[in-house]
Design a protein around this motif. Sequence first.
Motif, PDB file in Angstrom:
ATOM      1  N   ILE A   9       3.049 128.594 -64.891  1.00 19.04           N
ATOM      2  CA  ILE A   9       4.053 129.328 -64.633  1.00 19.04           C
ATOM      3  C   ILE A   9       4.075 130.603 -65.096  1.00 19.04           C
ATOM      4  O   ILE A   9       4.648 131.418 -64.365  1.00 19.04           O
ATOM      5  CB  ILE A   9       5.150 128.049 -65.377  1.00 19.04           C
ATOM      6  N   GLU A  10       2.773 130.927 -66.013  1.00 19.57           N
ATOM      7  CA  GLU A  10       2.905 131.977 -66.388  1.00 19.57           C
ATOM      8  C   GLU A  10       1.924 133.079 -65.667  1.00 19.57           C
ATOM      9  O   GLU A  10       1.854 134.227 -65.551  1.00 19.57           O
ATOM     10  CB  GLU A  10       2.027 131.985 -67.825  1.00 19.57           C
ATOM     11  N   ALA A  11       1.647 132.452 -64.289  1.00 17.60           N
ATOM     12  CA  ALA A  11       0.767 133.143 -63.144  1.00 17.60           C
ATOM     13  C   ALA A  11       1.450 133.379 -62.030  1.00 17.60           C
ATOM     14  O   ALA A  11       0.727 132.667 -61.209  1.00 17.60           O
ATOM     15  CB  ALA A  11      -0.873 132.743 -63.674  1.00 17.60           C
ATOM     16  N   ILE A  12       2.697 132.839 -61.641  1.00 13.99           N
ATOM     17  CA  ILE A  12       2.889 132.930 -60.626  1.00 13.99           C
ATOM     18  C   ILE A  12       3.457 133.685 -59.669  1.00 13.99           C
ATOM     19  O   ILE A  12       3.719 135.202 -60.043  1.00 13.99           O
ATOM     20  CB  ILE A  12       4.594 131.886 -60.681  1.00 13.99           C
ATOM     21  N   THR A  13       2.867 133.986 -58.506  1.00 13.00           N
ATOM     22  CA  THR A  13       2.734 134.676 -57.874  1.00 13.00           C
ATOM     23  C   THR A  13       3.535 134.206 -56.239  1.00 13.00           C
ATOM     24  O   THR A  13       3.629 133.285 -56.279  1.00 13.00           O
ATOM     25  CB  THR A  13       1.273 135.152 -57.481  1.00 13.00           C
ATOM     26  N   ALA A  14       3.816 134.955 -55.503  1.00 13.75           N
ATOM     27  CA  ALA A  14       4.792 134.982 -54.347  1.00 13.75           C
ATOM     28  C   ALA A  14       4.687 135.896 -53.331  1.00 13.75           C
ATOM     29  O   ALA A  14       4.087 137.189 -53.928  1.00 13.75           O
ATOM     30  CB  ALA A  14       6.238 134.517 -54.781  1.00 13.75           C
ATOM     31  N   ASP A  15       5.648 136.582 -52.882  1.00 16.12           N
ATOM     32  CA  ASP A  15       5.427 137.553 -51.583  1.00 16.12           C
ATOM     33  C   ASP A  15       5.842 138.578 -51.882  1.00 16.12           C
ATOM     34  O   ASP A  15       5.433 140.328 -51.905  1.00 16.12           O
ATOM     35  CB  ASP A  15       6.026 136.919 -50.510  1.00 16.12           C
ATOM     36  N   THR A  16       7.403 138.493 -53.364  1.00 19.72           N
ATOM     37  CA  THR A  16       7.269 139.738 -53.861  1.00 19.72           C
ATOM     38  C   THR A  16       7.498 139.530 -55.221  1.00 19.72           C
ATOM     39  O   THR A  16       7.262 138.004 -55.772  1.00 19.72           O
ATOM     40  CB  THR A  16       8.636 140.060 -52.964  1.00 19.72           C
ATOM     41  N   PRO A  17       7.320 140.561 -56.409  1.00 22.06           N
ATOM     42  CA  PRO A  17       8.108 140.610 -57.679  1.00 22.06           C
ATOM     43  C   PRO A  17       8.795 139.503 -58.112  1.00 22.06           C
ATOM     44  O   PRO A  17       8.812 138.828 -58.845  1.00 22.06           O
ATOM     45  CB  PRO A  17       7.317 141.819 -58.072  1.00 22.06           C
ATOM     46  N   GLU A  18      10.012 139.923 -57.199  1.00 24.77           N
ATOM     47  CA  GLU A  18      11.262 139.231 -57.126  1.00 24.77           C
ATOM     48  C   GLU A  18      11.236 138.228 -57.219  1.00 24.77           C
ATOM     49  O   GLU A  18      11.540 137.541 -58.271  1.00 24.77           O
ATOM     50  CB  GLU A  18      12.540 140.298 -56.651  1.00 24.77           C
ATOM     51  N   GLU A  19      10.719 137.765 -56.128  1.00 28.29           N
ATOM     52  CA  GLU A  19      10.510 136.186 -55.673  1.00 28.29           C
ATOM     53  C   GLU A  19       9.491 135.474 -56.613  1.00 28.29           C
ATOM     54  O   GLU A  19      10.466 134.395 -57.060  1.00 28.29           O
ATOM     55  CB  GLU A  19      10.237 136.245 -54.198  1.00 28.29           C
ATOM     56  N   GLN A  35      12.823 119.678 -71.353  1.00 31.07           N
ATOM     57  CA  GLN A  35      12.519 119.501 -73.353  1.00 31.07           C
ATOM     58  C   GLN A  35      13.795 119.566 -74.480  1.00 31.07           C
ATOM     59  O   GLN A  35      13.844 119.430 -75.100  1.00 31.07           O
ATOM     60  CB  GLN A  35      12.421 121.173 -73.830  1.00 31.07           C
ATOM     61  N   SER A  36      14.973 119.058 -73.462  1.00 28.88           N
ATOM     62  CA  SER A  36      16.265 118.708 -73.878  1.00 28.88           C
ATOM     63  C   SER A  36      16.574 117.499 -73.358  1.00 28.88           C
ATOM     64  O   SER A  36      16.952 116.720 -75.110  1.00 28.88           O
ATOM     65  CB  SER A  36      17.325 119.417 -73.211  1.00 28.88           C
ATOM     66  N   PHE A  37      15.267 116.851 -74.014  1.00 28.33           N
ATOM     67  CA  PHE A  37      15.671 115.171 -74.376  1.00 28.33           C
ATOM     68  C   PHE A  37      14.375 114.869 -74.663  1.00 28.33           C
ATOM     69  O   PHE A  37      13.467 115.460 -75.364  1.00 28.33           O
ATOM     70  CB  PHE A  37      15.094 114.449 -72.957  1.00 28.33           C
ATOM     71  N   VAL A  38      14.924 114.238 -76.018  1.00 29.72           N
ATOM     72  CA  VAL A  38      14.491 114.038 -78.030  1.00 29.72           C
ATOM     73  C   VAL A  38      13.276 113.734 -77.094  1.00 29.72           C
ATOM     74  O   VAL A  38      12.012 113.476 -78.298  1.00 29.72           O
ATOM     75  CB  VAL A  38      15.423 113.376 -78.094  1.00 29.72           C
ATOM     76  N   TRP A  39      13.050 112.675 -75.967  1.00 32.90           N
ATOM     77  CA  TRP A  39      11.848 112.081 -76.793  1.00 32.90           C
ATOM     78  C   TRP A  39      10.505 112.297 -75.546  1.00 32.90           C
ATOM     79  O   TRP A  39       9.894 112.233 -75.647  1.00 32.90           O
ATOM     80  CB  TRP A  39      12.372 110.889 -75.062  1.00 32.90           C
ATOM     81  N   CYS A  40      11.163 114.160 -75.761  1.00 35.07           N
ATOM     82  CA  CYS A  40       9.994 114.803 -74.321  1.00 35.07           C
ATOM     83  C   CYS A  40       8.911 115.107 -75.196  1.00 35.07           C
ATOM     84  O   CYS A  40       9.411 116.167 -76.872  1.00 35.07           O
ATOM     85  CB  CYS A  40      10.259 116.303 -74.626  1.00 35.07           C
ATOM     86  N   PRO A  41       7.626 114.536 -75.688  1.00 36.37           N
ATOM     87  CA  PRO A  41       6.470 115.333 -76.498  1.00 36.37           C
ATOM     88  C   PRO A  41       6.262 116.703 -76.044  1.00 36.37           C
ATOM     89  O   PRO A  41       5.742 117.566 -75.675  1.00 36.37           O
ATOM     90  CB  PRO A  41       5.593 114.426 -75.711  1.00 36.37           C
ATOM     91  N   PRO A  42       5.307 117.106 -77.327  1.00 43.30           N
ATOM     92  CA  PRO A  42       4.597 118.630 -77.025  1.00 43.30           C
ATOM     93  C   PRO A  42       4.055 119.307 -75.586  1.00 43.30           C
ATOM     94  O   PRO A  42       3.069 118.133 -74.471  1.00 43.30           O
ATOM     95  CB  PRO A  42       3.870 119.245 -77.752  1.00 43.30           C
ATOM     96  N   LEU A  43       3.752 119.911 -74.608  1.00 43.21           N
ATOM     97  CA  LEU A  43       3.915 120.658 -73.140  1.00 43.21           C
ATOM     98  C   LEU A  43       1.869 121.061 -73.531  1.00 43.21           C
ATOM     99  O   LEU A  43       2.418 121.450 -74.385  1.00 43.21           O
ATOM    100  CB  LEU A  43       4.330 121.474 -72.077  1.00 43.21           C
ATOM    101  N   ARG A  44       1.503 120.022 -72.730  1.00 43.49           N
ATOM    102  CA  ARG A  44      -0.029 120.589 -72.505  1.00 43.49           C
ATOM    103  C   ARG A  44      -0.103 122.119 -71.724  1.00 43.49           C
ATOM    104  O   ARG A  44      -0.494 122.853 -71.777  1.00 43.49           O
ATOM    105  CB  ARG A  44      -0.159 119.442 -72.239  1.00 43.49           C
ATOM    106  N   GLN A  45       0.718 121.148 -70.278  1.00 40.69           N
ATOM    107  CA  GLN A  45       0.280 122.503 -69.498  1.00 40.69           C
ATOM    108  C   GLN A  45       2.220 122.497 -68.310  1.00 40.69           C
ATOM    109  O   GLN A  45       2.127 120.738 -67.703  1.00 40.69           O
ATOM    110  CB  GLN A  45      -1.036 121.630 -68.137  1.00 40.69           C
ATOM    111  N   VAL A  46       2.154 123.544 -67.750  1.00 39.35           N
ATOM    112  CA  VAL A  46       3.437 123.150 -66.276  1.00 39.35           C
ATOM    113  C   VAL A  46       2.921 123.893 -65.575  1.00 39.35           C
ATOM    114  O   VAL A  46       2.622 124.874 -66.112  1.00 39.35           O
ATOM    115  CB  VAL A  46       4.799 124.322 -67.436  1.00 39.35           C
ATOM    116  N   LEU A  47       2.779 123.409 -63.899  1.00 42.20           N
ATOM    117  CA  LEU A  47       2.345 124.141 -63.504  1.00 42.20           C
ATOM    118  C   LEU A  47       3.383 124.147 -62.039  1.00 42.20           C
ATOM    119  O   LEU A  47       4.140 123.187 -61.890  1.00 42.20           O
ATOM    120  CB  LEU A  47       1.226 123.518 -62.539  1.00 42.20           C
ATOM    121  N   LEU A  48       4.012 125.183 -61.253  1.00 42.19           N
ATOM    122  CA  LEU A  48       4.823 125.405 -60.142  1.00 42.19           C
ATOM    123  C   LEU A  48       3.967 124.280 -58.848  1.00 42.19           C
ATOM    124  O   LEU A  48       2.942 125.005 -58.538  1.00 42.19           O
ATOM    125  CB  LEU A  48       4.988 126.496 -60.192  1.00 42.19           C
TER     126      LEU A  48
END
Length: 156
Positions: A9-19, A35-48
């Motif tokens: 998610i920190e490196a998402i690219t698309a056709d335009t910068p706005e997109e 992350q609103s769920f109390v059971w959610c453990p720490p995140l390792r990676q989030v991918l689009l």
Amino acid sequence: MDISAFQPIEAITADTPEEADRLRGLAVEALDYIQSFVWCPPLRQVLLAYGIDGVIGLFLVRFAEPAGGVDDALWVVSGDVPPAYFVTDEAPTPLEALTTYCDLMDGWVEAVLDDGDLDEAFPVNLTPTPEHAVALRAQLGFIRQLVSNQSLHGQP
């Protein structure tokens, strides 16, 4: 699961910068939701895994430790649709995950329109009115059309 085509998610690219910015906004929504769920453990990676600007984002959320001692990753959907999370076991590809999302939401739509038991339906963050159900059904039809087009032309 092959994640080679997914974007961090920190490196998402698309056709335009706005997109790309709007897709990153969907990522923030997905993170806030999971992350609103109390059971959610720490995140390792989030991918689009799949995104349509302003409509839907499908994210693979990988945890530092298994959620509930079982799931080390979950699919999370955000966008102009009700947010949801679900396991990856039965939906190992983005195409299958989008289909699973539509099936889950269909259960809620049918329960609302048929005056069924919402306790048996996937929890949806909408007031259970026929108007909301019909609107969601239309959104799901659009997503299903995208899935159908992708299955003919290669997976998202």
